[in-house]
Write an enzyme that holds these catalytic residues in place. Structure first.
Site, mmCIF file in Angstrom:
data_model
loop_
_atom_site.group_PDB
_atom_site.id
_atom_site.type_symbol
_atom_site.label_atom_id
_atom_site.label_comp_id
_atom_site.label_asym_id
_atom_site.label_seq_id
_atom_site.Cartn_x
_atom_site.Cartn_y
_atom_site.Cartn_z
ATOM 1 N N SER A 132 48.403 14.771 85.035
ATOM 2 C CA SER A 132 48.847 16.056 85.564
ATOM 3 C C SER A 132 48.443 17.151 84.585
ATOM 4 O O SER A 132 48.219 16.898 83.401
ATOM 5 C CB SER A 132 50.366 16.072 85.770
ATOM 6 O OG SER A 132 51.048 15.877 84.548
ATOM 7 N N LYS A 136 47.542 20.841 88.873
ATOM 8 C CA LYS A 136 47.453 19.712 89.792
ATOM 9 C C LYS A 136 48.054 18.443 89.192
ATOM 10 O O LYS A 136 48.177 18.320 87.977
ATOM 11 C CB LYS A 136 45.982 19.468 90.157
ATOM 12 C CG LYS A 136 45.347 20.591 90.948
ATOM 13 C CD LYS A 136 43.827 20.602 90.836
ATOM 14 C CE LYS A 136 43.365 21.003 89.459
ATOM 15 N NZ LYS A 136 41.917 21.195 89.346
ATOM 16 N N VAL A 138 47.585 14.101 89.746
ATOM 17 C CA VAL A 138 46.708 13.088 90.320
ATOM 18 C C VAL A 138 47.477 11.775 90.414
ATOM 19 O O VAL A 138 48.050 11.309 89.426
ATOM 20 C CB VAL A 138 45.437 12.896 89.474
ATOM 21 C CG1 VAL A 138 44.496 11.903 90.146
ATOM 22 C CG2 VAL A 138 44.732 14.230 89.248
ATOM 23 N N ASP A 262 36.007 25.504 81.305
ATOM 24 C CA ASP A 262 37.021 24.739 80.577
ATOM 25 C C ASP A 262 36.441 23.363 80.269
ATOM 26 O O ASP A 262 36.835 22.362 80.843
ATOM 27 C CB ASP A 262 38.302 24.632 81.404
ATOM 28 C CG ASP A 262 39.441 23.983 80.622
ATOM 29 O OD1 ASP A 262 39.359 23.943 79.383
ATOM 30 O OD2 ASP A 262 40.403 23.500 81.255
#
Length: 485
Positions: A132, A136, A138, A262
């Site tokens: 995480s 988001k 996952v 990023d």
């Protein structure tokens, strides 16, 4: 995973794939408050918050619009070419739907007969939380037919959602706002398809809940740099080679030159030994605009690079430079030089110097990596090795050893012993001669991703056994008269 953990996963998935009653309650409270406070600063505060959220939503739409237009999705533009403003944001959420993107590309997930949609998620089973972040979460799930996939959804407890709620006090609107990062990622995964980019298996968009969307991905595992540092050089080289191939593709992608703003190891996962990019929400396909050369300076913690401002007012090549130097400082520096084959070290040093100083572009870097890969895979880097070295060993074909006296070497494919990859029996003999404890080695039909053989080195064994897929090489000068067949 514990029963409690599975329950938490299931609850998180359910919250994303069905309408949440709490969201209705929040929206209802908002409208009630709005009706109560018809005058004064409280109403003004709600209006300001709502207008601020609308502005944020439109900014996100502008960000995703270039990808949608290139996919043939233009329905969000009004006659003036701008996004329409919401007169009543909390009643009607204008959304960027992905359901009509059937013509994203000839290789689109929409055209894939293996596409996974909402229907296949009905009987899924939550297995684990893979990770995480700010936006988001996952989750690993098993579909009804036993297929394992990763589901990526908006993280209701994440930092982005928390900041939005603090600023705007509207859970429905914030969920839609935060979901734009995931929507952008889905569109990019449809447009950018490469062996080193995670495969989009499908997506599920909730037609009831604003921003309710889930990406369905092939399952990968978070990149563990500590574990990778302890792996054989060949596996570390595989990661670096895959990364360079990816960066070359991103520099010449269908969307233009893509920059990973990023760029961190956490943006990647491993799938069957292959490095794959999994987070694309911070990708940019626009080269920075400029007026003077000083606008084209690329800053890193330890040093800076610069490019001239082009006649078109663009810092051409800056995206590529950013990606390449980040690959050098996050991956090449740690994975490439250590334990490199002696015959390839001069090539490794050349790559390190050239990428660390950005003397090469991504085309030159890929060419250097592919050349080194060819030398390593073909064994051409071993041409100076004397062929007579194998004469020091007695060969027993169709045999393997039992009762081995193992010793460890590093890095090894088998952490309980000494297993290394070799191009041929000659290279294995050369390695055995360089290891003081080694008296024999075995070759089997096991091969690495490059096609090289796996050799097991031993300091001794009790006896030989029949094995049609293996052969044993026993050093003649140290052959034990007590060894039995």
């Amino acid at each position: 995973m514990s029963t409690m953990g599975s329950s938490l996963c299931a609850a998180a998935l359910l919250a994303f794939l069905v309408f949440s009653l709490s969201l209705f309650v929040n929206s209802w409270h908002f409208r009630v408050y709005k009706g109560i406070f018809t005058n004064g600063t409280i109403e003004d505060g709600f209006v300001m918050e709502r207008n601020g959220l609308v502005r944020e939503l439109n900014e996100r739409r502008k960000e995703i619009l270039p990808f949608l237009i290139s996919s043939g999705v233009k329905r969000l533009l009004d006659e003036s070419g701008h996004f329409g403003q919401h007169k009543s944001f909390e009643i009607k959420h204008v959304d960027v739907s992905l359901e009509n993107e059937s013509d994203v590309s000839s290789g689109s997930i929409r055209m894939n007969k293996d596409h996974i949609g909402c229907d296949q998620l009905v009987d899924m089973k939550a297995v684990d939380i893979l990770g995480s972040g700010y936006t988001k979460i996952v989750l690993k799930v098993l579909l009804s037919e036993g297929q394992s996939v990763a589901l990526k959804t908006v993280y209701d407890q994440g930092t982005d959602m928390g900041r939005c709620l603090e600023d705007f006090k509207d859970r429905l609107g914030c969920h839609e706002l935060v979901s734009f990062k995931l929507k952008k990622e889905i569109v990019l995964l449809q447009r950018l398809q490469h062996p080193n980019i995670i495969k989009l298996r499908g997506h599920c968009e909730d037609s009831v809940r604003a921003g309710g969307i889930t990406a369905i991905l092939e399952q990968g595992f978070p990149l563990q740099m500590i574990q990778l540092l302890q792996s054989p050089w060949e596996e570390r080289f595989r990661v670096c080679l895959g990364l360079v191939r990816l960066l070359h593709y991103l520099s010449h992608s269908p969307l233009g030159s893509v920059a990973l703003l990023d760029f961190q190891p956490r943006q990647f996962v491993m799938v069957s030994g292959e490095l794959k990019l999994t987070d694309l929400d911070d990708a940019s396909v626009t080269e920075p605009a400029c007026q003077i050369d000083q606008d084209c300076i690329l800053q890193f913690p330890l040093r800076n690079f610069s490019l001239p401002c082009s006649a078109q007012g663009v810092c051409e090549g800056l995206n590529e430079m950013r990606n390449l130097y980040n690959a050098y400082r996050y991956f090449f520096t740690y994975l490439l030089p250590h334990q490199a084959p002696p015959a390839l070290r001069h090539l490794v040093d050349h790559i390190m110097n050239s990428t660390g100083e950005l003397k090469w572009d991504v085309n030159d870097t890929l060419e250097a990596f592919e050349d080194m890969f060819h030398l390593y895979k073909s064994g051409l880097h071993l041409d100076n090795m004397p062929s007579s070295i194998i004469r020091d060993y007695a060969v027993m074909k169709g045999m393997s050893t039992s009762g081995n006296m193992e010793y460890r070497c590093w890095p090894s494919y088998n952490h309980q012993g000494c297993m290394l990859s070799v191009h041929s029996d000659k290279e294995a003999a050369f390695i055995c001669n360089s290891l003081p404890q080694c008296t024999s080695f075995s070759l089997s039909d096991q091969r690495t991703w490059t096609g090289r053989l796996l050799a097991s080195f031993q300091s001794g064994f009790s006896h030989l056994v029949t094995d049609g897929n293996s052969e044993v090489y026993l050093k003649k000068t140290k052959a034990s008269p007590g060894t039995t067949v």
